[in-house]
Enzyme design. Sequence first.
Site, short mmCIF file in Angstrom:
data_model
loop_
_atom_site.label_atom_id
_atom_site.label_comp_id
_atom_site.label_asym_id
_atom_site.label_seq_id
_atom_site.Cartn_x
_atom_site.Cartn_y
_atom_site.Cartn_z
N ASP A 143 40.65 84.50 64.56
CA ASP A 143 40.23 85.89 64.73
C ASP A 143 40.87 86.73 63.62
OD1 ASP A 143 39.06 87.97 66.84
OD2 ASP A 143 40.97 88.75 66.09
N ILE A 144 40.08 87.59 63.00
CA ILE A 144 40.59 88.45 61.92
C ILE A 144 41.52 89.50 62.53
CG2 ILE A 144 39.95 90.10 60.11
CD1 ILE A 144 37.26 88.64 59.91
N ASN B 247 37.56 98.52 60.31
CA ASN B 247 36.32 99.26 60.58
C ASN B 247 36.56 100.76 60.60
OD1 ASN B 247 34.17 97.49 60.66
ND2 ASN B 247 34.40 97.02 62.82
N ASP C 245 31.75 94.39 57.73
CA ASP C 245 30.79 93.28 57.60
C ASP C 245 31.11 92.42 56.38
OD1 ASP C 245 29.48 94.06 59.86
OD2 ASP C 245 27.80 95.01 58.83
N GLU D 130 34.46 89.23 65.31
CA GLU D 130 35.24 88.78 64.15
C GLU D 130 35.96 87.46 64.47
OE1 GLU D 130 37.87 91.68 66.47
OE2 GLU D 130 35.76 91.48 65.95
#
Length: 378
Positions: free
Chosen positions: A245-246, A253, A262, A289
Site C-alpha cells: 500500500d502506498i 491527493n 493517479d 492504492e
Amino acid sequence: MHIHSLTGEFVHTVAESAFLDHQLARTRSLLGFTLLFCTFFYLCFFVTDVAALGLEAALAATFPARMLVAVTAGSCAWLAYRRPLSVRATWLAATLAEVVALASFMHIAVQRPQEFHWHAMSLAIMLVVIYLYIPNRLAHAIALAACATGVFLALVQGVAPMSFADLLTMGLLLVLVNTFGALAARRYNHVSREEFRLQADLKTAAERDHLTGCYNRRYLHDHLLDAVLSRARRFGRPLTVVLCDIDNFKLINDNFGHTKGDEVIAAFAALLGRMTREGVDTVVRYGGEEFLLIVPETGLEGGDRLAERLRMAFAEDTGLLGDNPFGLRTSASFGVASFDFANTEVRYTLPDLISAADKLMYEAKRNGRNRVESMELK
C-alpha cells in the site's frame, strides 16, 4: 490492434496470430464443409460431360480429373475435420484443394472446347468460392484466382479462338468477379477482426484495471484464486503473496491533486510489473492504492527479498513528487505471507494468505511505514 486497410488483416503479427488461433476451429469446420459441398457438385457435373462427349469418351477424358478433385478435396476435408491442423496446415490444405480443382477444371474445359462461354461462368463461380468460402490468406486467394483467370483466357485463345469483342467481354467479366471477390473477402476479414478486437477490449475491460493495466479483484476472485491454489497444491510448491500500500496517499491527493495521485499509482504499478516475473507472477490492483502480488514457487525468503527490492526502488524514485514544500516522498508498506504447500497436513487457502499479508501490511504501517513485515504460515 490496427487493421490493414488493404488486406483487412491485423498489422501486427502477434494480434493476427491470436485471431487466427481463436478462429482455427471455425476455420477448419468451414474448410471441411466447403470442400465436401464442392466435391459433391464437381462430381455431379460429370453428367454434363456425358451429355457433351458421350459416356465412353467422358470416362476416358474427364472422369479421372473429377475423381482427382474428389480424392484431394475429400482428403483435405477429412484432415480438417479429424486432425488438429495448425493455421498453416489449414491454409496448405485449402491451397492444395484449390490448385487441383482449378487444374482439373482447365483440363475439362479443353476436352469440351465448344463451350468456353459456359466454362467462363463456371470459373466465375469457382472464383467466388475461392475468395469467400475456402478459408485462406487473401494474398493467396488473389494469386490463385489471378493465375487461374490468366491461364483460362490463354486457353481460350489457344484452343477455341473467339472474336476480340467476345474475348474482351469475357476477360472484363472475369476481372470484375476477381475485383468484387477480393473486395468482399477484404470486407469479411475486416469485420471478423473488428469483432475479435471488440471482444478482446471487452475481455480486457472485465479483467484489467483501466488506470494501471493490472488485473482487478473481480478477475482475482473469478479466475486466479482457484487456479493458483490448485497448482500449488498439485505440485506441492511454496506460494507467497505480497500486499502493498502506498504510504500517505491521501496527503499526496490532498496536496498535489488527484491527477498526480493517479500518476503515482500508475508508476507504482509499472514498478511492480517490471520487477516481477512476466507470465509467472501476478499483479492485482487490490484497492485504491493497494496492490496484491501472487508469487508462485517462492518461499518466504524470496518473497522478503522481492518486497524489499520493491520498497527501496519506490522510495528512491524522487522524480514522482520532486522537491515539494510538503516534505512528501513516495514510499510503500509491504506485508509478505508465505506457505509451503508440500505440507499437506494443513489446508490453507489463498484467501488465508491474503488475509495474513493484509494484517502484516497494517503492522508495517503501525511500525512507521516504508517497511516490510513478513511471516510464514505453519
